[in-house]
Design an enzyme around this catalytic site. Structure first.
Site, mmCIF file in Angstrom:
data_model
loop_
_atom_site.group_PDB
_atom_site.id
_atom_site.type_symbol
_atom_site.label_atom_id
_atom_site.label_comp_id
_atom_site.label_asym_id
_atom_site.label_seq_id
_atom_site.Cartn_x
_atom_site.Cartn_y
_atom_site.Cartn_z
ATOM 1 N N LYS A 116 1.045 -1.476 -0.006
ATOM 2 C CA LYS A 116 -0.057 0.330 -0.333
ATOM 3 C C LYS A 116 1.005 1.712 -0.241
ATOM 4 C CE LYS A 116 -4.560 -1.885 1.596
ATOM 5 N NZ LYS A 116 -5.387 -1.459 2.571
ATOM 6 N N GLY A 164 -9.007 -6.735 3.210
ATOM 7 C CA GLY A 164 -10.410 -7.094 4.321
ATOM 8 C C GLY A 164 -10.150 -6.586 5.403
ATOM 9 N N ILE A 203 -9.301 10.051 8.682
ATOM 10 C CA ILE A 203 -11.102 11.245 7.224
ATOM 11 C C ILE A 203 -12.271 10.948 7.895
ATOM 12 C CG2 ILE A 203 -12.209 12.108 5.216
ATOM 13 C CD1 ILE A 203 -8.745 12.400 4.888
ATOM 14 N N ARG A 292 -7.558 -7.177 -9.370
ATOM 15 C CA ARG A 292 -8.795 -8.273 -9.108
ATOM 16 C C ARG A 292 -10.345 -7.806 -9.405
ATOM 17 N NH1 ARG A 292 -11.593 -7.925 -4.035
ATOM 18 N NH2 ARG A 292 -10.440 -7.302 -3.041
#
Ligand code: ADP
Length: 454
Positions: A116, A164, A203, A292
């Site tokens: 990430k 997830g 946020i 994906r």
């Protein structure tokens, strides 16, 4: 031309892939665990091979067994679906080196967007706004606190290898930060075998709005509009819809262009999703790319009329996308409810077991993607999703009325499901008015008596 595909997955997505292959005249090979012998995808595929015991680690995550099955059955390609090995760069690489097409992006893109921190850096360089945060993983607690202060509380601590909704913790000050930092690292280590975490500004009450990307191997990158996935529980999506009731056409255009730039920066090929958080003022921030097909892909299919699984197969086959951005028409409104075998009145406790009577709704504008049937035994080894109900119509109002009607018709006896919860949400004025943010579920659960959805 691809003639035979191994489906390295189970449940509704395996069935969805079997169906697309049938229509394309492609043969299918299902691989399955001992717990899935009765599964519909095993029964409906042309061939099936058992690859191991019920635990995912003994079957659906066993790359070696899956590749052996592919070689024995002489398939040309593997479709990984979502979850399991779908975002595993090493598996994609193994397929590439065995001369089996991996139906997805190149392993290089998976690697790049799977980390990430690297993903954020890549899209930032392409001019896409990202959530302010640490430049990369932070190993040291003192350093971490300094960065958290600099970003400004509240902050969210996230696993570099996350997915997830796991390994995420929120901290409001230095004291809670010290605690949550360690919890997040431990959780990440346990869930992903990688304890590295990074920090982002938290946020408050954002919307989760993502763009569907489709890219071919000839350099064409298109977006198929957005999905609003703000209705989440513990950072996991429950309801998705398109178009988002929040976006203006200007903001939609801006975000669509940013999503395409982000995918281009990853040299992306095949179907993927660029996820953004959008604040109340309409500022949007990239959070991650999913490399994906996603659970919620039918929402986009029903809005645009484009079959994403077929497009994935055609792209993997080296074909050019046969349409341009301007050809994609967004003529429908679609909403999806995830039907999970869980008891919402008991803190969403999993409810595996045998389904007694199963009766799926039908009629105009109703689509059910599910592998469930009367007598089907839901194994306890996998996630609890047993189906998706997608309803669509010319306007949001029609789609909402239709999905409420379809939920009322849906019968699944013998196990607890999220159907009554979805019905209650579809009748809730906050949701009906299109005002749900990612804080919606917590609020909804706190003001709704549990017997309404038990
Ligand atoms: P995962 O890969 O585990 O799904 P994501 O980065 O996609 O994690 O985030 C999942 C959800 O967590 C988002 O949809 C949002 O609800 C919440 N979230 C993630 N990052 C932030 C943030 N910086 N501020 C507020 N909420 C966040």
């Amino acid at each position: 031309m691809i003639q035979k595909i191994l489906i390295a997955n189970r449940g509704e997505i395996a069935l969805r892939i079997v169906r697309a292959c049938r229509e394309l005249g492609i043969k299918t090979l299902a691989v399955y665990s001992e717990a899935d012998v009765q599964s519909l995808h095993v029964q409906l595929a042309d061939e099936a091979i058992c690859i191991g015991g019920p635990k995912s680690a003994d079957s659906y995550l066993r790359a070696d067994r899956i590749i052996s099955a592919a070689e024995i059955a002489d398939v040309d390609a593997i479709h990984p679906g979502y979850g399991f090995l779908s975002e595993n760069a090493k598996f994609a690489e193994q397929c590439e080196s065995c001369n089996i097409k991996f139906i997805g992006p190149k392993s290089k893109s998976i690697k790049m967007m799977g980390d990430k921190a690297v993903a954020k850096d890549t899209v930032r360089k392409a001019g896409v706004p990202i959530v302010p945060g640490s430049d990369g993983p932070i190993e040291n607690e003192t350093e971490a606190v300094k960065i958290a202060r600099k970003i400004g509380y509240p902050v969210i601590i996230k696993a570099v290898a996350g997915g997830g909704g796991r390994g995420m913790r929120i901290a409001h000050n230095d004291i809670s930060f010290a605690k949550e930092y360690h919890v997040a690292r431990n959780e990440a280590e346990k869930a992903f075998g990688n304890g590295a975490v990074y920090i982002e500004r938290y946020i408050e009450k954002p919307r989760h709005i993502e763009f569907q990307i489709l890219a071919d191997s000839h350099g064409k990158v298109l977006h198929l509009g957005e999905r609003d996935c703000s209705v989440q529980r513990r950072h996991q999506k429950l309801i998705e819809e398109s178009p988002s009731p929040f976006l203006s056409s200007d903001l939609r255009k801006k975000m669509g262009k940013a999503a395409v730039r982000a995918a281009e920066a990853a040299a992306y090929e095949n179907a993927g999703t660029i996820e953004f958080l959008v604040d109340a003022k309409g500022n949007f921030y990239f959070i991650e790319m999913n490399t994906r097909i996603q659970v919620e892909h039918p929402v986009t299919e029903e809005c645009t009329g484009i079959d994403l699984i077929k497009q994935q197969i055609l792209v993997a086959n080296g074909e050019k996308l046969s349409f341009d951005q301007g050809d994609i028409k967004f003529e429908k409104h679609a909403i999806e409810c995830r039907i999970n075998a869980e008891d919402p009145s008991r803190n969403f406790a999993p409810s595996p077991g045998t389904i007694g009577l199963y009766y799926a709704p039908g009629g105009h504008g109703v689509r059910v993607d599910s592998h469930a049937y009367s007598g089907y035994v839901i194994p306890s080894h996998y996630d609890s999703m047993i189906g998706k109900l997608i309803c669509f119509g010319t306007t949001r109002k029609v789609a909402l009325e239709r999905i409420y009607r379809a939920l009322s018709e849906y019968i699944i006896r013998g196990v607890k499901t999220t159907i009554p919860l979805h019905k209650a949400i579809m009748a809730d004025p906050v949701f009906i008015e299109g005002k749900a943010t990612t804080a919606y579920m917590e609020d909804f659960m706190s003001r709704t008596p549990p017997d309404l959805f038990s």
